[in-house]
Each structure stands twice: as C-alpha cells, then as structure tokens.
Scaffold this motif. Structure first.
Motif, PDB file in Angstrom:
ATOM      1  N   LEU A 102      -7.880  -0.918   3.615  1.00  0.00           N
ATOM      2  CA  LEU A 102      -7.945  -2.115   3.059  1.00  0.00           C
ATOM      3  C   LEU A 102      -8.291  -3.266   3.961  1.00  0.00           C
ATOM      4  O   LEU A 102      -9.120  -4.301   3.513  1.00  0.00           O
ATOM      5  CB  LEU A 102      -6.863  -2.360   2.029  1.00  0.00           C
ATOM      6  CG  LEU A 102      -6.447  -1.486   0.731  1.00  0.00           C
ATOM      7  CD1 LEU A 102      -5.040  -1.635   0.329  1.00  0.00           C
ATOM      8  CD2 LEU A 102      -7.443  -1.757  -0.289  1.00  0.00           C
ATOM      9  N   ALA A 161       0.921  -1.212   0.083  1.00  0.00           N
ATOM     10  CA  ALA A 161       0.113  -0.056  -0.141  1.00  0.00           C
ATOM     11  C   ALA A 161       0.878   1.392  -0.166  1.00  0.00           C
ATOM     12  O   ALA A 161       2.057   1.368   0.434  1.00  0.00           O
ATOM     13  CB  ALA A 161      -1.015  -0.201   1.078  1.00  0.00           C
ATOM     14  N   LYS A 162       0.345   2.407  -0.509  1.00  0.00           N
ATOM     15  CA  LYS A 162       0.913   3.718  -0.403  1.00  0.00           C
ATOM     16  C   LYS A 162       1.300   4.350   0.765  1.00  0.00           C
ATOM     17  O   LYS A 162       2.457   4.915   1.350  1.00  0.00           O
ATOM     18  CB  LYS A 162       0.340   4.525  -1.304  1.00  0.00           C
ATOM     19  CG  LYS A 162       0.167   4.091  -3.021  1.00  0.00           C
ATOM     20  CD  LYS A 162       1.522   3.954  -3.640  1.00  0.00           C
ATOM     21  CE  LYS A 162       1.477   3.550  -5.069  1.00  0.00           C
ATOM     22  NZ  LYS A 162       2.640   3.546  -5.539  1.00  0.00           N
ATOM     23  N   SER A 199      -4.076   3.860   4.022  1.00  0.00           N
ATOM     24  CA  SER A 199      -4.742   2.939   3.007  1.00  0.00           C
ATOM     25  C   SER A 199      -4.435   1.648   3.533  1.00  0.00           C
ATOM     26  O   SER A 199      -5.479   0.823   3.142  1.00  0.00           O
ATOM     27  CB  SER A 199      -3.845   3.135   1.520  1.00  0.00           C
ATOM     28  OG  SER A 199      -2.408   2.739   1.565  1.00  0.00           O
TER      29      SER A 199
END
Length: 279
Positions: free
Chosen positions: A198, A189-190, A194
């Motif tokens: 998720l 993930a960034k 996030s």
C-alpha cells in the motif's frame, strides 16, 4: 437468669471508589516516548539489516538516474543535472525510507507487543511516537549515504552552513511528518507485506510524478499541474534553493502546508487505530 449476647451486624462494605483513568502529562509522555525510541534504536543496532533499505535505495536511485537515464536527460550538461538531481533524490529516498515503520509496527501488533505496552503505566501514544522518533536514525543513515555518494560523483553544496543545516532539518521533519501515513496503514493493514504494498502504491506516483528527475515543463499539462503542487516537487525545489542557491520561500511554504496537513489528518487516525488494535 440467662444473659444473651447480641452481636451487632457487620457494617455493609462501602462501594469501591471508581478507579480514575491514568492521566499522564506532556512531560511524562515525552519521557516515555524517548524511552521507547531508545528501544527501537537498540533493535536497529542489534539487527543492522533493518537499515539495509536506507543504504541500498539511495545508492540504486543515484546510479540509475545518473548513469542509466542521465545521458538522455542531462543533454550533455552532467554537472547541471547532478545539481538538480541530488536534492530531489534526497527527498525521494527519505520518503521511501518511511515505508519501513508501518511494516515494523504491524509486525509488533501481530506478536502481542502492544498488549504488553497496554499493561504498563505509560502514555497510550508513547509506543507510536517512540517508533517514529527511532525511525529518524534510518533517515539520517539514508541522507548520509546520498550525500557521501553524490560527493564522490562530483556534487558540491554551494550555499552556507546555516542553509545546509536547514535543508537537512527540513528533510528529517518532512520524513517524520509523512511517516504518520505509514504508521496509520501499519495499524490497519492485515500483514507487514500489505503495508509495503500500500505504501509503495502511494509513494511511487508521488515521487515519479514530480520534478525530482525531469523538469515539470516536459510533462503533459494535467501532470504539470499536479507536479507543481506535489509535496515531493515542493520539497525538492526547497532543497535546491537551500543547497544550490535560489528561491526558497514559495516551495517552503507549500511544503510546510503539506506537512501540517498530513500530521493533522493521519496522527489522530493512527492513534485511533492503535487504540483499537491494543484493545
């Protein structure tokens, strides 16, 4: 007659031998992982807010399901509902607690901590394994909170100490296995935010489409089919058998299959993503 001094040519330097890759055995990998687990535990000890969700989440779930929804679900038999609910809440809360490790590792990657680990003569897998082992502290805090509050509410374990220890051992093992999903997402993930989004999108359907709070028989047929094979439902039934008495073999076998499958899939994926992140 002049004398000439002949200087012999310097021998050509031999090509440098290729540097062999660092090979670290299982014993050293374990030692490195435990050392990095100690680092993670020290971070929790110095910043107790990292344990806040492990304490608040089980408290909120117990209070909401017992006092807010309990009257509609229990149908007047509060003791029976509490006996069914508490083992399921244990499963739900340790599953929720596994979200934090992915966000923490994602933040470490952003600050360059993994670059430092990469420059050290340690096993490449040690930073991730160490983080997973350190997160066991969060699960222990979470389960202790559930158990303490449920005892105040009137819940009692009716089986023997061996079954009780087996139940808590299964909960911790389940959380460790499923935490590799969070680790994988944390490596891909960034941002930490996030990761949280998720993981929440994954965990909410698993936990609420289970038999933690309501019997599977009250659900639509298609949802009943999923609830019967849902890992949260299977482990909840296992906990009810170990803590309250009852059948254990079938739900335990299903839970172990889920745990093995998750580790087999997400452990290598997490390691591959970590190697890419670490360069």
């Amino acid at each position: 007659m002049s004398t000439q001094t002949v200087t012999a040519p310097a021998p050509a330097s031999a090509p440098a031998a290729p540097v062999a890759p660092l090979r670290i055995g299982a014993a050293r990998t374990t030692r490195h992982s435990l050392a990095l687990a100690g680092r993670g535990i020290t971070k929790m000890r110095k910043n107790v807010t990292l344990l806040a969700d492990a304490i608040l989440t089980p408290v909120l779930f117990l209070l909401i399901f017992v006092y807010l929804y309990g009257g509609a679900i229990a149908h007047g038999d509060d003791d029976a509902y509490l006996r069914k609910l508490v083992p399921g809440i244990m499963v739900m809360t340790v599953f929720q607690a596994s979200i934090g490790i992915g966000a923490s590792l994602n933040a470490d990657a952003a600050t360059g901590v993994f670059d430092r680990f990469r420059s050290m003569p340690i096993a490449r897998s040690a930073p991730l394994i160490g983080a997973v082992l350190a997160d066991v502290v969060r699960y222990v805090v979470c389960l202790t909170t559930v158990m303490a509050l449920s005892l105040v509410m009137g819940y009692r374990i009716t089986t023997n100490p061996i079954a009780t220890l087996a139940a808590f051992g299964m909960l911790l093992a389940f959380a460790v296995c499923f935490s590799w999903i969070s680790v994988f997402i944390g490596m891909t993930a960034k941002t930490p935010g996030s990761v949280m989004g998720l993981m929440t999108a994954l965990i909410v359907p698993l936990t609420f489409a289970s038999n933690v709070a309501v019997p599977s028989g009250t659900m639509p047929g298609w949802l009943q089919a999923w609830s019967h094979v849902n890992p949260v439902s299977l482990l909840s039934d296992t906990m009810r058998g170990l803590l309250n008495g009852g059948a254990v073999a079938h739900p335990l076998l299903g839970t172990l299959c889920w745990m093995a499958g998750v580790v087999a899939v997400f452990f290598p994926l997490a390691m591959r993503s970590y190697r890419r992140t670490a360069g």
